[in-house]
Design an enzyme around this catalytic site. Structure first.
Site: not given
Ligand code: IDP
Ligand code: MG
Length: 140
Positions: A11, A51, A114, A117
């Site tokens: 990312k 997304y 983070n 992905h």
């Molecule tokens: P993942 O990437 O671990 O599969 P997902 O729940 O699919 O997590 O969420 C997709 C992306 O959305 C996350 O990697 C992160 O960048 C963002 N995200 C998820 N939860 C939050 C939140 O509570 N606040 C802000 N961004 C979030």
């Molecule tokens: Mg995910």
């Protein structure tokens, strides 16, 4: 266990800090092989489409803005049990909950920024791989 392929994205927070190689090293050390890769600037429309499963979530707009804030590196990773293995190497979504040695523990800036992905299941992996790559671009 079967050989699988999964879609990985390094990312913008990670490309900005020049961490691409260090992240790939963690994948390779875990036995995952990069079988396709390209660096690109996502458009707003591409990020929204990628997304779209999250479009009802409160963080959707912010997530899309973050994902277009700089270049990403999209990859296909291949290996035994690659989908689950990549999720292990990535660590928990929230870096404060990620296990030691994972990409997100070592590199993530926040729950949103983070660093990586990774696909979460065989069907999403197939869809996400074909979102970015044609079969001709994947060389195992
Ligand atoms: P993942 O990437 O671990 O599969 P997902 O729940 O699919 O997590 O969420 C997709 C992306 O959305 C996350 O990697 C992160 O960048 C963002 N995200 C998820 N939860 C939050 C939140 O509570 N606040 C802000 N961004 C979030
Ligand atoms: Mg995910």
């Amino acid at each position: 266990m079967a050989v699988e392929r999964t879609l990985s994205i390094i990312k913008p927070d990670a490309t900005r800090r020049n961490l691409t190689g260090q992240i790939i090293a963690k994948f390779e050390t875990a036995g995952l092989r990069v079988v396709a890769q390209k660096r690109m600037q996502l458009s707003q429309a591409q990020a929204e489409a990628f997304y779209s499963v999250h479009k009802a979530r409160p963080f959707f707009g912010s997530l899309v803005s973050f994902m277009v804030s700089g270049p990403v590196v999209v990859q296909v990773l291949e290996g035994e049990n690659a989908i689950a293995k990549n999720r292990e190497v990535m660590g928990a979504t929230d870096p404060s909950k990620a296990a030691p040695g994972t990409v997100r523990k070592d590199f993530a800036e926040s729950i949103e920024a983070n660093s990586v992905h990774g696909s979460d299941a065989p069907e999403t992996a197939a869809n996400e791989i074909h979102f970015f790559f044609s079969d001709l671009e994947i060389v195992g």
